[in-house]
Design a protein around this motif. Structure first.
Motif, PDB file in Angstrom:
ATOM      1  N   CYS A 278      65.993 100.723  -5.741  1.00 54.72           N
ATOM      2  CA  CYS A 278      67.028 100.311  -6.692  1.00 54.72           C
ATOM      3  C   CYS A 278      66.385  99.782  -7.970  1.00 54.72           C
ATOM      4  CB  CYS A 278      67.914  99.232  -6.077  1.00 54.72           C
ATOM      5  SG  CYS A 278      69.285  98.717  -7.145  1.00 54.72           S
ATOM      6  N   VAL A 279      66.920 100.211  -9.083  1.00 58.01           N
ATOM      7  CA  VAL A 279      66.508  99.738 -10.408  1.00 58.01           C
ATOM      8  C   VAL A 279      67.762  99.297 -11.146  1.00 58.01           C
ATOM      9  CG1 VAL A 279      65.680 100.492 -12.672  1.00 58.01           C
ATOM     10  CG2 VAL A 279      64.433 101.146 -10.616  1.00 58.01           C
ATOM     11  N   SER A 280      67.691  98.146 -11.815  1.00 57.60           N
ATOM     12  CA  SER A 280      68.825  97.698 -12.625  1.00 57.60           C
ATOM     13  C   SER A 280      68.391  97.552 -14.081  1.00 57.60           C
ATOM     14  CB  SER A 280      69.396  96.377 -12.096  1.00 57.60           C
ATOM     15  OG  SER A 280      68.416  95.366 -12.040  1.00 57.60           O
ATOM     16  N   PHE A 281      69.328  97.848 -14.994  1.00 57.02           N
ATOM     17  CA  PHE A 281      69.031  97.722 -16.424  1.00 57.02           C
ATOM     18  C   PHE A 281      70.332  97.734 -17.223  1.00 57.02           C
ATOM     19  CE2 PHE A 281      69.362 102.218 -15.664  1.00 57.02           C
ATOM     20  CZ  PHE A 281      69.862 102.774 -16.836  1.00 57.02           C
ATOM     21  N   PHE A 282      70.260  97.210 -18.430  1.00 59.09           N
ATOM     22  CA  PHE A 282      71.389  97.209 -19.357  1.00 59.09           C
ATOM     23  C   PHE A 282      71.235  98.382 -20.326  1.00 59.09           C
ATOM     24  CE2 PHE A 282      71.371  92.812 -17.944  1.00 59.09           C
ATOM     25  CZ  PHE A 282      72.729  92.505 -17.838  1.00 59.09           C
ATOM     26  N   THR A 283      72.349  98.986 -20.689  1.00 61.21           N
ATOM     27  CA  THR A 283      72.316 100.090 -21.643  1.00 61.21           C
ATOM     28  C   THR A 283      73.598 100.139 -22.459  1.00 61.21           C
ATOM     29  OG1 THR A 283      72.126 102.491 -21.896  1.00 61.21           O
ATOM     30  CG2 THR A 283      73.232 101.704 -19.915  1.00 61.21           C
ATOM     31  N   ALA A 284      73.458 100.578 -23.692  1.00 57.59           N
ATOM     32  CA  ALA A 284      74.620 100.787 -24.564  1.00 57.59           C
ATOM     33  C   ALA A 284      75.134 102.213 -24.446  1.00 57.59           C
ATOM     34  CB  ALA A 284      74.249 100.478 -26.015  1.00 57.59           C
ATOM     35  N   SER A 285      74.449 103.041 -23.687  1.00 55.30           N
ATOM     36  CA  SER A 285      74.853 104.435 -23.543  1.00 55.30           C
ATOM     37  C   SER A 285      76.199 104.535 -22.827  1.00 55.30           C
ATOM     38  CB  SER A 285      73.797 105.209 -22.750  1.00 55.30           C
ATOM     39  OG  SER A 285      74.271 106.491 -22.400  1.00 55.30           O
TER      40      SER A 285
ATOM     41  N   VAL B 271      77.232  97.474 -12.206  1.00 56.98           N
ATOM     42  CA  VAL B 271      77.124  96.253 -11.414  1.00 56.98           C
ATOM     43  C   VAL B 271      77.412  95.052 -12.303  1.00 56.98           C
ATOM     44  CG1 VAL B 271      75.528  97.151  -9.674  1.00 56.98           C
ATOM     45  CG2 VAL B 271      74.614  96.275 -11.825  1.00 56.98           C
ATOM     46  N   GLU B 272      77.609  93.907 -11.694  1.00 60.39           N
ATOM     47  CA  GLU B 272      77.900  92.678 -12.437  1.00 60.39           C
ATOM     48  C   GLU B 272      76.694  92.282 -13.300  1.00 60.39           C
ATOM     49  OE1 GLU B 272      80.773  91.039 -12.583  1.00 60.39           O
ATOM     50  OE2 GLU B 272      81.627  92.638 -11.329  1.00 60.39           O
ATOM     51  N   PRO B 273      76.932  91.563 -14.398  1.00 65.79           N
ATOM     52  CA  PRO B 273      75.831  91.189 -15.297  1.00 65.79           C
ATOM     53  C   PRO B 273      74.727  90.377 -14.617  1.00 65.79           C
ATOM     54  CG  PRO B 273      77.930  90.864 -16.382  1.00 65.79           C
ATOM     55  CD  PRO B 273      78.245  91.192 -14.955  1.00 65.79           C
ATOM     56  N   ASP B 274      75.074  89.613 -13.580  1.00 63.55           N
ATOM     57  CA  ASP B 274      74.060  88.773 -12.931  1.00 63.55           C
ATOM     58  C   ASP B 274      73.348  89.486 -11.775  1.00 63.55           C
ATOM     59  OD1 ASP B 274      76.197  88.846 -11.191  1.00 63.55           O
ATOM     60  OD2 ASP B 274      76.239  86.685 -10.809  1.00 63.55           O
ATOM     61  N   PHE B 275      73.678  90.747 -11.556  1.00 60.91           N
ATOM     62  CA  PHE B 275      72.987  91.503 -10.511  1.00 60.91           C
ATOM     63  C   PHE B 275      71.540  91.723 -10.921  1.00 60.91           C
ATOM     64  CE2 PHE B 275      71.398  95.493  -8.747  1.00 60.91           C
ATOM     65  CZ  PHE B 275      71.677  95.352  -7.405  1.00 60.91           C
ATOM     66  N   HIS B 276      70.631  91.602  -9.961  1.00 61.88           N
ATOM     67  CA  HIS B 276      69.205  91.827 -10.210  1.00 61.88           C
ATOM     68  C   HIS B 276      68.660  92.657  -9.054  1.00 61.88           C
ATOM     69  CE1 HIS B 276      64.917  91.074 -10.805  1.00 61.88           C
ATOM     70  NE2 HIS B 276      65.178  90.490 -11.963  1.00 61.88           N
ATOM     71  N   ALA B 277      68.039  93.781  -9.366  1.00 65.35           N
ATOM     72  CA  ALA B 277      67.574  94.695  -8.318  1.00 65.35           C
ATOM     73  C   ALA B 277      66.678  94.003  -7.295  1.00 65.35           C
ATOM     74  CB  ALA B 277      66.836  95.870  -8.945  1.00 65.35           C
ATOM     75  N   ARG B 278      65.876  93.051  -7.737  1.00 67.20           N
ATOM     76  CA  ARG B 278      64.973  92.369  -6.812  1.00 67.20           C
ATOM     77  C   ARG B 278      65.588  91.100  -6.224  1.00 67.20           C
ATOM     78  NH1 ARG B 278      58.915  89.875  -8.195  1.00 67.20           N
ATOM     79  NH2 ARG B 278      58.545  88.967  -6.129  1.00 67.20           N
TER      80      ARG B 278
ATOM     81  N   GLY C  99      67.533  91.996   1.848  1.00 67.12           N
ATOM     82  CA  GLY C  99      66.605  92.471   2.864  1.00 67.12           C
ATOM     83  C   GLY C  99      66.178  93.893   2.571  1.00 67.12           C
ATOM     84  N   LYS C 100      65.091  94.304   3.217  1.00 61.36           N
ATOM     85  CA  LYS C 100      64.582  95.673   3.035  1.00 61.36           C
ATOM     86  C   LYS C 100      64.051  96.180   4.374  1.00 61.36           C
ATOM     87  CE  LYS C 100      61.755  94.601  -0.483  1.00 61.36           C
ATOM     88  NZ  LYS C 100      62.199  93.383  -1.179  1.00 61.36           N
ATOM     89  N   ALA C 101      64.071  97.481   4.516  1.00 67.61           N
ATOM     90  CA  ALA C 101      63.479  98.112   5.694  1.00 67.61           C
ATOM     91  C   ALA C 101      62.415  99.102   5.230  1.00 67.61           C
ATOM     92  CB  ALA C 101      64.537  98.838   6.518  1.00 67.61           C
TER      93      ALA C 101
ATOM     94  N   PHE D 281      69.010  96.356   1.029  1.00 68.71           N
ATOM     95  CA  PHE D 281      70.301  95.753   1.336  1.00 68.71           C
ATOM     96  C   PHE D 281      70.739  94.779   0.239  1.00 68.71           C
ATOM     97  CE2 PHE D 281      68.155  96.740   5.326  1.00 68.71           C
ATOM     98  CZ  PHE D 281      69.127  97.470   6.002  1.00 68.71           C
ATOM     99  N   TYR D 282      72.005  94.912  -0.145  1.00 68.14           N
ATOM    100  CA  TYR D 282      72.644  93.995  -1.084  1.00 68.14           C
ATOM    101  C   TYR D 282      74.004  93.604  -0.516  1.00 68.14           C
ATOM    102  CZ  TYR D 282      69.165  95.747  -4.389  1.00 68.14           C
ATOM    103  OH  TYR D 282      67.995  96.100  -4.999  1.00 68.14           O
ATOM    104  N   ASP D 283      74.571  92.517  -1.018  1.00 67.09           N
ATOM    105  CA  ASP D 283      75.919  92.144  -0.589  1.00 67.09           C
ATOM    106  C   ASP D 283      76.930  93.212  -0.974  1.00 67.09           C
ATOM    107  OD1 ASP D 283      75.075  89.740   0.490  1.00 67.09           O
ATOM    108  OD2 ASP D 283      75.449  88.600  -1.349  1.00 67.09           O
ATOM    109  N   GLU D 284      76.700  93.842  -2.120  1.00 69.38           N
ATOM    110  CA  GLU D 284      77.661  94.816  -2.650  1.00 69.38           C
ATOM    111  C   GLU D 284      77.527  96.202  -2.032  1.00 69.38           C
ATOM    112  OE1 GLU D 284      75.438  93.107  -4.338  1.00 69.38           O
ATOM    113  OE2 GLU D 284      76.296  92.087  -6.080  1.00 69.38           O
TER     114      GLU D 284
END
Length: 262
Positions: free
Chosen positions: A62-69, A96-103, A108-110, A248-251
């Motif tokens: 998972c990667v998260s980022f902001f974009t104007a596109s 995703v919500e503004p406060d979401f952070h991929a890390r 959790g992770k598997a 794993f994320y809550d969302e």
């Protein structure tokens, strides 16, 4: 107003020095940022869910980022993949919500680790699996894996030279499950935890392989944990057999699925 997006991607890490951007080294993040710049018209800062090492793969990342596109999420994978090499692929995108952070939003992770237990490496998987011979016994490895489940101090399974400060101030982690399965000549180690220390999975696998080879008593796991000393555990398995398999994320949950791991 910029949108906040999460990408689901996978990559074969053989050609890369891990995910995070490094000076004078080719990384997955750098290549992905190049693709984002080409497809969306702006080079964006990205947050990755894991600091995978050189040569480590990802079935789910998972990667998260902001974009104007304004490109719709359903069209982003096609747009990005047109600028990515064949060993990196984006499968989906979502807002995703503004406060979401991929890390930091990850709960959790598997990881999946592949061992080819055969006299010779396969030309089709030599970059994706660790070849080990002679034959390994499955039951001792399963016994050791079971003893590693639960909340423990995993300091003995942390890379030499790493510090507690670098690991968030604690070496205590909770292993939710640890399974060892055999399919023909291949052994698959699947571990799920709330977090990991540096090289933890590779040291765990290296220790289990020693148990499977008869060089280590699987019932000695509690003593290894109690020692809190890297020298008490087994070898560090090579990076090439390791792949991030689920995030794993809550969302939502990103699951690479077995079909992606040919």
């Amino acid at each position: 107003m910029k949108r906040h997006l999460a990408l689901f991607l996978a990559y074969q890490g053989t050609a890369y020095h891990g995910f995070q951007v490094q000076k004078n080294a080719l990384t997955v993040a750098r290549v992905l940022q190049d693709a984002i710049a080409a497809a969306l018209g702006s080079r964006e800062e990205i947050k990755g869910c894991s600091r995978t090492d050189a040569g480590v793969h990802a079935l789910a990342y998972c990667v998260s980022f902001f974009t104007a596109s304004g490109i719709p999420c359903e069209k982003l994978p096609l747009a990005l993949n047109a600028h990515l090499p064949a060993d990196i692929r984006v499968f989906s995108a979502r807002e995703v919500e503004p406060d979401f952070h991929a890390r930091y939003s990850c709960t959790g992770k598997a990881y999946l680790y592949r061992v080819r237990n055969a006299p010779a490496a396969s030309p089709f998987s030599y970059q994706l699996a660790w070849r080990v011979w002679p034959k390994l016994e499955l039951q001792p490895m399963r016994r050791a894996a079971a003893l590693l489940c639960g909340q423990h101090d995993f300091a003995s399974f942390m890379a030499a030279g790493s510090t507690i400060e670098a690991e968030g101030g604690s070496t205590v982690r909770t292993v939710r499950s640890f399974e060892v399965e055999q399919k023909g000549d291949e052994l698959r180690f699947m571990i799920e935890a709330d977090g990991y220390l540096y090289h933890m999975v590779r040291i765990l696998v290296g220790t289990l392989v020693e148990a499977g080879a008869g060089r280590r008593d699987p019932d000695g796991v509690p003593a290894i944990l109690a020692a809190r000393d890297r020298a008490a555990a087994g070898q560090t398995a090579p990076a090439k057999g390791l792949a991030l398999a689920k995030v794993f994320y809550d969302e939502f949950t990103l699951d690479g699925g077995g079909e992606l791991w040919a």
